[in-house]
Design a protein around this motif. Structure first.
Motif, short mmCIF file in Angstrom:
data_model
loop_
_atom_site.label_atom_id
_atom_site.label_comp_id
_atom_site.label_asym_id
_atom_site.label_seq_id
_atom_site.Cartn_x
_atom_site.Cartn_y
_atom_site.Cartn_z
N GLU A 80 0.83 -1.20 0.00
CA GLU A 80 0.00 0.00 0.00
C GLU A 80 0.87 1.25 0.00
OE1 GLU A 80 -3.69 1.97 2.57
OE2 GLU A 80 -2.75 0.09 3.21
N ARG A 81 1.95 1.25 0.79
CA ARG A 81 2.85 2.42 0.82
C ARG A 81 3.54 2.60 -0.54
NH1 ARG A 81 8.19 3.13 2.48
NH2 ARG A 81 8.35 1.04 3.40
N GLU A 85 2.37 1.69 -3.41
CA GLU A 85 1.37 2.12 -4.39
C GLU A 85 1.07 3.61 -4.24
OE1 GLU A 85 -3.28 1.19 -5.19
OE2 GLU A 85 -1.92 -0.54 -5.23
N GLN A 86 1.04 4.11 -3.01
CA GLN A 86 0.78 5.53 -2.80
C GLN A 86 1.85 6.39 -3.46
OE1 GLN A 86 0.40 6.09 1.43
NE2 GLN A 86 -1.67 5.21 1.52
N SER A 87 3.11 6.03 -3.25
CA SER A 87 4.19 6.83 -3.86
C SER A 87 4.20 6.67 -5.38
CB SER A 87 5.53 6.42 -3.27
OG SER A 87 5.80 5.03 -3.50
N ASP A 88 3.90 5.45 -5.87
CA ASP A 88 3.84 5.25 -7.32
C ASP A 88 2.74 6.09 -7.95
OD1 ASP A 88 5.91 3.45 -7.18
OD2 ASP A 88 4.62 1.67 -7.14
N ARG A 89 1.54 6.10 -7.33
CA ARG A 89 0.42 6.88 -7.86
C ARG A 89 0.74 8.37 -7.85
NH1 ARG A 89 -2.70 3.93 -11.02
NH2 ARG A 89 -3.42 2.03 -10.01
N SER A 90 1.40 8.82 -6.79
CA SER A 90 1.76 10.24 -6.70
C SER A 90 2.71 10.62 -7.84
CB SER A 90 2.41 10.53 -5.35
OG SER A 90 2.88 11.85 -5.28
N HIS A 99 10.08 10.95 -6.60
CA HIS A 99 9.97 10.56 -5.19
C HIS A 99 11.29 9.94 -4.75
CE1 HIS A 99 8.29 8.81 -1.50
NE2 HIS A 99 8.92 7.70 -1.83
#
Length: 574
Positions: free
Chosen positions: A207-208, A210-215, A223
């Motif tokens: 989940e962590r 994925e959050q940075s990838d989406r950002s 990032h």
């Protein structure tokens, strides 16, 4: 009657011309006397000859002569070429082609144009020539070939990078990973590609990630984060992970590069504190966010139990101990050597007295010092070896010994009788047996030598060959394959073309060079995942005899054995 015939002929001509326009081709029909019966006007788009030469009754020879004179003809060489085609020879050659029952070719007509020629000679003697412009298709094929070469080059560049790198698409599935990235997971590329982080790591970390990838995908802003990773072998990896967005709008990708800072990172947080220790060090590990732990404690369960029990493993420098295993049991060899190497020891094996003698002689000449010889109690001439071996301590083991107990015994013997260590590095284990065996002694031959670096493919080859009753050995890279070829003189080599240290092409060349003057030639079969023309040509140029495609199957291997290893030359396995 003549009016009716003329009207019918006009209708046929109109139909033929309309068909040519609809199909985008030019048509030329000749009779048995090599005169033109019909020529579509579109012929002039390919060959700008005078229109009168397309009228029925014109000799085919005259038409070909006019085509030659225009300079726009199939097979024409560039203007700057020194070689010029003779007019009469060119006409005679194409007259002969028109009399073939069937002929097809794609040829250059001018500098940038390619045409497809299809010629048929019917049983009635009538000849038909169709011409189609395939320039665009040719350009697409060349572009595809260029793209494939570019992709292959990109993959080679990625694999050559020491830092783990991966690429994800908009759905955050892995579409490219390099070998360093696969190593930390201890998975093959095939097992990673097409999957997401949710399939590889814990849900919280996925989940962590994925959050940075989406950002990064949505904003395009890079990032950066410091992370602590535990590799699959239990070792620590301290990295600075950077993520970037690449691609065009609507087709963005996320590239992740993990820069290894394990040995060089220094974090002082502006304190200016000087501890006096030499070299750089990490003073604040807390800045590293926990990443995935790929270490499997069950893989080293026995060693961990020994450590907790207070064994000598804690005080003994286990990593780097050089262990030689002497056993004729291939199953025990594969099980124990793999386990010893996984625990940080430098281990290899010999299968009989000849190999043991050759190893001892080669080690002595190279200055390599053994820490211990592990001797299987079922080894042939075991008593003679026990009486005559003085190069290192000897540990005699029983059949079916547990790997964890073997490790404990190795550490105990080495602790009781410490040996001076050589200054040579681990790379010095690459000892070649070529010419080191005493005259009159030869290592036993095996039937098939397999050169394959992928562990899954190694297992597949081993299962197939064992099922076929064929004795074999497996080399993990090209250099090891060449050394085993010198040592074992196999009847056949299955050579993967893409391997570390030395690829299959270079290994085949080395074997062929060594065979010069010996009067023997070992069949070498290339094993490739793609049958591009450039690979097949390089296989032939490097001296390989044939090729097979992955994934391999028992039928495929058996067909190769039947072709290159006649039944009279094959021995029973084992």
């Amino acid at each position: 009657m003549s009016d009716v015939a003329s009207g019918g002929a006009d209708i046929n001509r109109i139909i033929l011309e309309s068909s040519c326009d609809a199909l985008g081709l030019a048509l030329l029909v000749c009779g048995r006397d090599d005169t033109i019966l019909f020529a579509s006007p579109s012929i002039l788009q390919f060959f700008p000859v005078p229109a009168r030469l397309l009228t029925p009754g014109t000799r085919l020879r005259d038409f070909l002569g006019a085509v030659y004179d225009t300079g726009v003809r199939p097979g024409t060489l560039p203007e700057n070429s020194r070689r010029r085609a003779n007019r009469e020879d060119w006409i005679a050659e194409h007259m002969a082609l028109h009399w073939r029952e069937r002929y097809e070719s794609v040829e250059r007509a001018g500098r940038t144009r390619w045409v497809s020629l299809r010629k048929r000679r019917l049983s009635s003697g009538i000849g038909i020539l169709s011409v189609t412009d395939v320039s665009e298709q040719k350009k697409r094929d060349e572009q595809l070939q260029t793209d494939l070469e570019r992709v292959e080059l990109t993959e080679e560049i990625l694999d050559a990078q020491p830092n783990p790198i991966c690429v994800k698409d908009r759905n955050l599935n892995y579409i490219a990973v390099n070998k360093a990235f696969c190593t930390i997971h201890e998975l093959s590329q095939e097992a990673i590609l097409g999957r997401s982080a949710w399939d590889l790591v814990d849900a919280e970390l996925a989940e962590r990630f994925e959050q940075s990838d989406r950002s990064v995908l949505e904003t395009g802003k890079p990032h950066s984060e410091a992370e602590h990773i535990v590799r699959a072998d239990g070792s620590d990896l301290w990295v600075v992970t950077r993520k970037y967005r690449i691609g065009m709008p609507g087709r963005h990708f996320v590239v992740t590069c993990m820069n290894d800072v394990t040995d060089i990172a220094a974090w002082y947080h502006g304190t200016g504190d000087n501890t006096g220790s030499s070299g750089l060090q990490i003073l604040d590990y807390s800045i590293f966010a926990p990443a995935q732990n790929f270490y499997d404690p069950f893989r080293a369960l026995n060693v961990q139990q020994l450590v907790e029990a207070g064994s000598m493993i804690e005080t003994l420098p286990a990593r780097g101990l050089r262990v030689l295993l002497a056993t004729g049991d291939r199953g025990a060899e594969e099980r124990l050597v793999a386990r010893l190497r996984g625990s940080g020891l430098d281990a290899c094996a010999v299968r009989n007295s000849n190999e043991l003698q050759a190893f001892a002689l080669a080690a002595e000449r190279s200055g390599v010092k053994l820490d211990i010889l592990v001797l299987d109690g079922a080894f042939r001439d075991v008593e003679r070896v026990l009486a005559g071996w003085h190069a290192s301590p000897v540990l005699k083991i029983s059949d079916g010994i547990d790997a964890g107990n073997l490790l404990a015994e190795i550490f105990r013997v080495c602790a009781e009788r410490p040996q001076p260590r050589s200054s040579l590095s681990q790379a010095d284990w690459g000892i070649s047996f070529e010419g080191d065996v005493a005259p009159g002694t030869h290592a036993p031959e095996i039937e098939v030598l397999v050169a394959e670096d992928n562990q899954i493919n190694q297992f597949v080859f081993a299962q197939i060959l064992e099922g076929l009753g064929v004795s074999h050995r497996i080399a993990a890279n090209g250099r090891e394959a060449v050394e085993l070829w010198h040592e074992l003189q196999p009847a056949l080599v299955l050579m993967d073309i893409s391997m570390p240290v030395m690829n299959g092409f270079d290994a085949a060349v080395a074997i062929r060079d060594a065979e010069k003057g010996t009067g023997r030639r070992t069949p070498i079969i290339a094993v490739t995942a793609q049958a591009l023309d450039i690979d097949l040509r390089q296989c032939e140029a490097s001296g390989m005899d044939d090729h097979i495609m992955k994934p391999v199957s028992p039928d495929m291997i058996e067909a190769v054995l039947r072709k290159y290893m006649p039944a009279g030359n094959m021995r029973a396995a084992g």
